[in-house]
Design a protein around this motif. Structure first.
Motif, PDB file in Angstrom:
ATOM      1  N   GLN A  69       0.823  -1.241   0.116  1.00  0.00           N
ATOM      2  CA  GLN A  69       0.231  -0.018  -0.065  1.00  0.00           C
ATOM      3  C   GLN A  69       0.930   1.116  -0.078  1.00  0.00           C
ATOM      4  OE1 GLN A  69      -3.541  -0.368   0.732  1.00  0.00           O
ATOM      5  NE2 GLN A  69      -3.778   1.295  -0.205  1.00  0.00           N
ATOM      6  N   GLN A  70       0.442   2.235  -0.977  1.00  0.00           N
ATOM      7  CA  GLN A  70       1.202   3.475  -0.889  1.00  0.00           C
ATOM      8  C   GLN A  70       0.607   4.388  -1.702  1.00  0.00           C
ATOM      9  OE1 GLN A  70       4.960   3.726  -3.074  1.00  0.00           O
ATOM     10  NE2 GLN A  70       4.764   1.593  -3.838  1.00  0.00           N
ATOM     11  N   VAL A  71       0.758   5.874  -1.350  1.00  0.00           N
ATOM     12  CA  VAL A  71       0.393   6.790  -2.138  1.00  0.00           C
ATOM     13  C   VAL A  71       1.486   7.769  -2.876  1.00  0.00           C
ATOM     14  CG1 VAL A  71      -1.252   8.830  -2.008  1.00  0.00           C
ATOM     15  CG2 VAL A  71      -1.745   7.232  -0.627  1.00  0.00           C
ATOM     16  N   LEU A  72       1.429   7.808  -4.052  1.00  0.00           N
ATOM     17  CA  LEU A  72       2.583   8.705  -4.857  1.00  0.00           C
ATOM     18  C   LEU A  72       2.028   9.999  -5.532  1.00  0.00           C
ATOM     19  CD1 LEU A  72       4.069   5.702  -6.691  1.00  0.00           C
ATOM     20  CD2 LEU A  72       4.863   6.765  -4.521  1.00  0.00           C
ATOM     21  N   HIS A  73       2.625  10.896  -5.376  1.00  0.00           N
ATOM     22  CA  HIS A  73       2.133  12.215  -6.100  1.00  0.00           C
ATOM     23  C   HIS A  73       3.164  12.551  -7.369  1.00  0.00           C
ATOM     24  CE1 HIS A  73      -0.507  13.497  -2.806  1.00  0.00           C
ATOM     25  NE2 HIS A  73       0.350  12.599  -2.031  1.00  0.00           N
ATOM     26  N   LEU A  74       2.577  12.539  -8.521  1.00  0.00           N
ATOM     27  CA  LEU A  74       3.278  12.542  -9.898  1.00  0.00           C
ATOM     28  C   LEU A  74       2.786  13.192 -10.803  1.00  0.00           C
ATOM     29  CD1 LEU A  74       3.883   8.705  -9.884  1.00  0.00           C
ATOM     30  CD2 LEU A  74       5.456  10.116  -9.126  1.00  0.00           C
ATOM     31  N   GLY A  75       3.567  14.105 -11.310  1.00  0.00           N
ATOM     32  CA  GLY A  75       2.956  15.053 -12.371  1.00  0.00           C
ATOM     33  C   GLY A  75       1.462  15.649 -12.248  1.00  0.00           C
ATOM     34  N   GLY A  76       1.195  16.211 -10.938  1.00  0.00           N
ATOM     35  CA  GLY A  76       0.002  16.685 -10.851  1.00  0.00           C
ATOM     36  C   GLY A  76      -1.241  15.552 -10.399  1.00  0.00           C
ATOM     37  N   LEU A  77      -0.784  14.408 -10.565  1.00  0.00           N
ATOM     38  CA  LEU A  77      -1.752  13.105 -10.253  1.00  0.00           C
ATOM     39  C   LEU A  77      -1.430  12.510  -8.848  1.00  0.00           C
ATOM     40  CD1 LEU A  77      -1.610  11.155 -13.515  1.00  0.00           C
ATOM     41  CD2 LEU A  77      -3.167  13.012 -12.743  1.00  0.00           C
ATOM     42  N   THR A  78      -2.359  12.182  -8.349  1.00  0.00           N
ATOM     43  CA  THR A  78      -2.401  11.355  -6.951  1.00  0.00           C
ATOM     44  C   THR A  78      -2.689   9.889  -7.297  1.00  0.00           C
ATOM     45  OG1 THR A  78      -2.838  13.137  -5.356  1.00  0.00           O
ATOM     46  CG2 THR A  78      -3.336  11.034  -4.747  1.00  0.00           C
ATOM     47  N   VAL A  79      -1.488   9.024  -7.207  1.00  0.00           N
ATOM     48  CA  VAL A  79      -1.729   7.697  -7.384  1.00  0.00           C
ATOM     49  C   VAL A  79      -1.839   6.865  -6.061  1.00  0.00           C
ATOM     50  CG1 VAL A  79      -0.809   5.902  -8.880  1.00  0.00           C
ATOM     51  CG2 VAL A  79      -0.448   8.129  -9.494  1.00  0.00           C
ATOM     52  N   ASP A  80      -3.090   6.370  -5.791  1.00  0.00           N
ATOM     53  CA  ASP A  80      -3.137   5.391  -4.607  1.00  0.00           C
ATOM     54  C   ASP A  80      -3.131   3.924  -5.049  1.00  0.00           C
ATOM     55  OD1 ASP A  80      -3.526   4.612  -2.144  1.00  0.00           O
ATOM     56  OD2 ASP A  80      -5.763   5.519  -1.899  1.00  0.00           O
ATOM     57  N   ILE A  81      -2.254   3.204  -4.491  1.00  0.00           N
ATOM     58  CA  ILE A  81      -1.686   1.944  -4.913  1.00  0.00           C
ATOM     59  C   ILE A  81      -2.345   0.797  -3.868  1.00  0.00           C
ATOM     60  CG2 ILE A  81      -0.063   0.235  -5.479  1.00  0.00           C
ATOM     61  CD1 ILE A  81       1.521   3.154  -6.177  1.00  0.00           C
ATOM     62  N   ALA A  82      -2.912  -0.078  -4.292  1.00  0.00           N
ATOM     63  CA  ALA A  82      -3.238  -1.554  -3.244  1.00  0.00           C
ATOM     64  C   ALA A  82      -2.992  -2.693  -4.114  1.00  0.00           C
ATOM     65  CB  ALA A  82      -4.995  -1.233  -3.070  1.00  0.00           C
TER      66      ALA A  82
END
Length: 523
Positions: A304-317
């Motif tokens: 589980q992690q949350v990334l902030h890339l290029g103006g996007l929020t990417v929430d991963i499960a």
């Protein structure tokens, strides 16, 4: 007169035949015929002149120049489907046949395959029937096409063949065989005994011995050898050879196949070196569980992690079936590329365990490497497909994948897929699946076509990339799982911890047999 004409044209005095407006009888007869046969009804203009022909019936095996089959042809007109026909010898032949004189001849058609124009030749026969025309055709250059396809497959697979008549001592190589051994066709082919002398190190003794047994008793060969080429390059070549024997069991003819496996061996060696580098940091690993734990730490994604890339929020499960070891074939990548774009990937390798992880690692690192260099996404998939097809250890030789590249400056997402479930877009509280571009799963066909699609992401949009473990359940059609995903996403729109709550809701009380990987992308 053909059997078909005998059946649809009445004998004199036998009553009126069906008109061209009712091709029912013709359609019933064509349904039982082999080959390519169609029934054309003339279309008349205001002055009674023929302006076109309607394809009113077709045999089930009919295939036209565009690859359309059987029922796909019905309802089309000749000039709409084949615009260049009017004014040609074929068109005049149709008009002549409609007047009562059968037409037989050859015609050419310019077609385009993979962007390459090719002129094909066809034998066409047209006879009058029921106020229309019965038209049949056969392709005259099919042998040439098959030869080109075979040559293309040999080039893509880096394979060549050999044939040797032992009685006459005549050896023949295919064109690709010369390329594999970096040899000019003018130099002629090598006998297997001569080729064995080019083998490197211990491989020379092995190949010499196997060739001796093949020539003496017909014992077949199937082994990969290191061959040193004239320019001193060493290639890994798989040699497959077998013999035909006479009545006394003596070999009289040899057939063989060469396959250049240098790229596959290099990839395998690189992966092995990487694996050895990982294992070198461990001092007491003796069991598979310890190896798996290390591979989890170094190769597999975090649960589980949350990334902030290029103006996007990417929430991963990430939810593997083997919770203790995380040994699954599902994987993802979410990184910023050197050109400022954001790369988003979700993939699924067939199977579980160490072999699935190894294949996953191969795909994951190779895909990221090509994307970093700016390789177009369809080309990335085509290269990954080739890599899977030519990897020597293919226990897990298929995989699905969805890959997207987001351009922050334009908010445009370009994406491709290889046999993977479609992304789900949640916009304004309503969920819909994106129309999927062409793309079969990896590791199945030599030259599949992959297409890209685009989507402009709006503020407030939510996009889900996921593996099939999120929607598949034993005994349930996949469509039901997709519909459930759309409903659940709508009901959880705006909720905190969206992706975690979505996964829990979809798996509540259900048996799970596959890994789950989800990327929740929001702008």
């Amino acid at each position: 007169m053909t059997d078909l004409e005998d059946r649809v044209v009445p004998e004199p005095g036998g009553g009126p035949a069906p008109t061209s407006g009712d091709p029912t009888v013709v359609r019933e007869v064509l349904a039982g015929l082999p080959g390519s046969v169609v029934f054309l009804q003339p279309v008349y203009g205001p002055g009674g002149e023929v302006t076109d022909f309607l394809l009113a019936a077709a045999s089930p095996e009919a295939v036209d120049v565009g690859g359309r089959r059987g029922a796909e042809l019905l309802g089309r007109t000749v000039l709409q489907t084949y615009p260049g026909t009017r004014g040609t010898e074929l068109w005049e032949g149709y008009l002549t046949a409609l007047g009562g004189t059968r037409h037989e001849g050859e015609t050419e058609y310019l077609e385009t395959a993979a962007g390459i124009p090719h002129r094909s030749r066809w034998a066409v026969r047209a006879v009058p029937c029921q106020g229309g025309l019965l038209v049949s055709w056969n392709r005259l250059d099919q042998g040439e096409r098959e030869e080109r396809r075979l040559a293309l497959m040999q080039r893509l697979g880096r394979m060549g063949w050999l044939d040797r008549d032992l009685t006459r001592d005549e050896v023949t190589w295919s064109e690709e065989a010369y390329s594999i051994f970096d040899r000019e066709p003018s130099e002629g082919p090598l006998r297997l005994e001569e080729l064995a002398l080019l083998a490197e190190g211990e491989d020379r003794r092995l190949l010499v011995e196997e060739v001796r047994r093949l020539l003496a008793s017909g014992e077949p060969i199937d082994r990969t050898f290191r061959i040193r080429l004239p320019r001193q390059e060493v290639r890994h070549v798989r040699v497959v050879a077998e013999s035909e024997t006479d009545a006394h069991g003596r070999p009289v003819r040899l057939h063989g196949l060469f396959q250049d496996r240098t790229a596959a061996e290099r990839t395998q060696r690189q992966l092995l070196e990487h694996r050895q580098a990982v294992l070198s940091h461990q001092s007491q690993l003796a069991a598979e569980r310890d190896i798996a734990a290390r591979l989890q730490e170094t190769l597999l994604p975090a649960p589980q992690q949350v990334l902030h890339l290029g103006g996007l929020t990417v929430d991963i499960a990430y939810r593997p079936v083997q919770e203790g070891l995380n040994l699954g074939g599902d994987w993802y990548s979410a990184i910023e590329l050197p050109d400022g774009r954001v790369l988003l990937v979700v993939g699924d390798v067939a199977g579980h365990g160490l072999d699935a992880v190894a294949t996953m690692a191969l795909l994951r690192f190779t895909a990221k490497g090509m994307a970093v260099t700016g390789t177009p996404l369809p080309t990335v998939l085509a290269n990954l497909n080739t890599l899977l097809l030519h990897t020597s250890e293919r226990q897990f030789n298929t995989a699905t994948l969805v890959m997207a590249a987001y351009e922050p400056a334009t908010s445009r997402l370009t994406w491709v897929r290889a046999g993977h479930p479609p992304p789900l877009l949640l916009r304004g509280g309503e969920a819909r699946f994106l129309p999927s571009p062409d793309g079969i799963l990896l590791g199945v066909a030599e030259a599949p076509g992959y297409q890209a699609a685009t989507l402009d992401l709006l503020p407030g949009d939510h996009l889900l990339l996921y593996t099939d473990g999120l929607v598949e359940h034993p005994g349930e059609p996949i469509d039901e799982g997709l519909a459930r995903l759309a409903r659940t996403a709508e009901s959880h729109a705006g909720a905190p911890a969206f992706v975690d709550g979505l996964v829990r809701a979809l798996q509540d009380g259900r048996e799970r047999r596959d890994d789950i990987c989800v990327l929740h992308i929001s702008r």
